[in-house]
Design an enzyme around this catalytic site. Structure first.
Site, PDB file in Angstrom:
ATOM      1  N   LYS A 299       0.892  -1.186   0.000  1.00 53.15           N
ATOM      2  CA  LYS A 299       0.000   0.000   0.000  1.00 53.15           C
ATOM      3  C   LYS A 299       0.912   1.211   0.000  1.00 53.15           C
ATOM      4  CE  LYS A 299      -4.483  -0.896   0.600  1.00 53.15           C
ATOM      5  NZ  LYS A 299      -5.399  -0.594  -0.472  1.00 53.15           N
ATOM      6  N   ALA A 302       0.746   6.487   2.603  1.00 47.56           N
ATOM      7  CA  ALA A 302      -0.372   7.337   3.016  1.00 47.56           C
ATOM      8  C   ALA A 302      -1.633   6.517   3.294  1.00 47.56           C
ATOM      9  CB  ALA A 302      -0.661   8.383   1.941  1.00 47.56           C
ATOM     10  N   TYR A 357       7.847  -3.416   3.179  1.00 45.70           N
ATOM     11  CA  TYR A 357       8.661  -4.502   2.632  1.00 45.70           C
ATOM     12  C   TYR A 357      10.114  -4.038   2.421  1.00 45.70           C
ATOM     13  CZ  TYR A 357       9.728  -8.434  -0.563  1.00 45.70           C
ATOM     14  OH  TYR A 357      10.252  -9.555  -1.170  1.00 45.70           O
TER      15      TYR A 357
END
Ligand code: NAD
Length: 451
Positions: A299, A302, A357
């Site tokens: 994602k 934000a 990640y």
């Protein structure tokens, strides 16, 4: 190998290998990925003789170590070489760099498909004089550039040897045998540092892990399942671990490799205890641990929730760190043990939508750097692979356009196979790789990402 690790269809690759595709690609100057040669037991490591050059301290020891290879000393018209090996340890000044030009320039068109270039230098920061340090560091830019110029699946790597390595330089052997073989098919433009310790060759280079006990986490599918297969091929007894929900696939892997399955969530607080107990009861300890289990929860930062952030950091970074420390503290990871972590090129370059990640995989590199000197006191090594685009369920989930670009944006113009990562891990795991510590080797076909 590893039917469970197949990725998404390779649209461009299939097109360009068809007759009309090949014709169009050559007319339009489109990238033409080569079929990479991979390890098959019984086949020769290279497809031609090794042309060796350079006047340093390792050229003669290298011939002695690789006595089963065929060597040539001079370029001869019409001969194609399976590898060009240059001993650059004699390069002590900027002027000496011309030796690279003199050796390589006439030979660049004489390399077989899937051929190999290996330059061997001296670890720059340990080299004797300022001039030597500068010249040795220059080898890196040279080798990485050669890798970008080579065609038809040929690769180039640099090996830096500790200046205090013994005259026989036996610590080099496992690295050279890996690089000068089809096992390093998707490793390109890399630098591997070899320490000063001597090494003992295994009874058989086809089964270097004979008698060793290895643990692979996240082994139900993908890269982990292939690591288990390669370890078993190389003679190891393998404990395959994965989350309880992956039980069925994990049993399949275990059956395939004649290994033992252990349902284990690596993030459980008692994961190290459980693993230690299991391995001690059944096998008396562990020789090799591969922290392969990993997840993505992408994602933009934000939009990211705490759950995504925490789960990725926990599985990919906190768990391997805690388990390694636990196994070492208990003495379950034996003297001469091997820890192998799995980073990613996203941990080197960063990636949009992957702050969690990228942080976890860069932390893995930090773990290797920080732990290597500490573990060396116990005769244990720690190294990592940093895979690029590998054909798995993880990369099959990437949208089509990005996926095709990910494959093509590398010197080898394709994605890698799970076996490419597994072979590199098996090289680190070998008892003969005791002088290889603290390295992060990218298995990415010299991907432009993170370059
Ligand atoms: P994958 O998703 O196919 O397999 C990962 C395995 O890890 C799964 O079987 C999963 O069940 C297991 N796992 C997840 N969480 C776990 C936990 N808490 N405890 C135990 N097992 C757990 O992934 P893959 O593509 O095979 O990737 C393997 C490793 O390689 C990962 O660390 C990944 O980050 C890394 N990697 C992959 C690529 C690629 O292109 N596929 C690139 C760079 C790095």
């Amino acid at each position: 190998m590893a039917a469970k690790s197949k990725g998404a269809p390779n649209l461009y690759g299939s097109f360009v290998h068809s007759a009309p595709g090949q014709f169009l690609a050559s007319k339009l100057g489109l990238p033409q990925p080569a079929n990479l040669r991979r390890y098959v037991k019984g086949e020769p490591p290279l497809t031609g003789p090794v042309l060796i050059g350079g006047k340093g301290r390792v050229a003669e020891p290298v011939r002695a170590l690789l006595s089963d290879y065929t060597f040539a000393d001079e370029v001869s018209q019409g001969t194609k070489y399976g590898a060009l090996v240059f001993d650059a340890t004699g390069i002590g000044s900027i002027e000496d760099l011309s030796q690279l030009f003199e050796f390589f320039q006439p030979a660049m068109r004489s390399i077989t498909p899937s051929g190999r270039v290996v330059v061997i230098g001296t670890t720059p920061e340990l080299a004797g004089t300022v001039d030597e340090q500068i010249a040795q560091r220059a080898l890196e830019g040279f080798t990485r550039s050669v890798a970008k110029e080579l065609l038809r699946g040929a690769t180039a790597q640099l090996v830096y040897l500790h200046p205090e390595a013994s005259a026989a330089a036996t610590g080099l052997e496992s690295t050279l045998r890996f690089l000068l073989s089809a096992k390093s098919a998707f490793v390109d433009g890399q630098v591997i540092r070899v320490g000063k310790d001597d090494a003992t060759a295994p009874a058989s280079w086809d089964r270097p892990l004979e008698g060793k006990v290895a643990v692979v986490t996240g082994a139900a599918r993908g890269i982990g399942a292939t690591i288990a297969e390669v370890f078993a091929r190389d003679g190891a007894k393998v404990i395959v671990a994965d989350i309880p929900a992956a039980g069925e696939a994990l049993s399949e892997t275990a059956n395939k490799v004649g290994g033992t399955a252990l349902a284990l969530d690596v993030t459980a607080p008692d994961a190290a205890d459980k693993l230690a107990e299991f391995a001690t009861e059944r096998f008396g300890g562990i020789d090799i641990i591969v922290h392969n289990a990993g997840i993505t929860r992408d994602k933009l930062l934000a939009n990211m929730d705490e759950g995504r952030w925490n789960s990725v950091i926990n599985v990919n970074l906190a768990a391997p760190h805690r388990i390694t420390e636990g196994l070492v503290a208990k003495g379950v990871l034996k003297e001469g043990g091997r820890v192998i972590d799995v980073s990613s090129i996203a941990g080197i370059a960063g990636n949009r939508g992957q702050t969690n990640y990228g942080a976890s995989k860069a932390g893995v590199i930090g773990m290797v750097n920080a732990e290597a000197p500490k573990l060396a006191e116990k005769g244990i090594t720690i190294n990592a692979v940093a895979p690029g685009f590998i054909e798995t369920a993880m990369t099959a989930a990437i949208p089509l356009g990005t996926r095709e670009a990910g494959r093509l944006m590398s010197s080898l113009l394709q994605g890698g196979q799970t076996v490419d990562v597994a072979e590199t891990i098996a090289f680190f795991a070998s008892p003969a790789s005791n002088a290889v510590n603290g390295n992060v080797v990218r298995v990415c076909g010299q991907s432009l990402i993170g370059a």
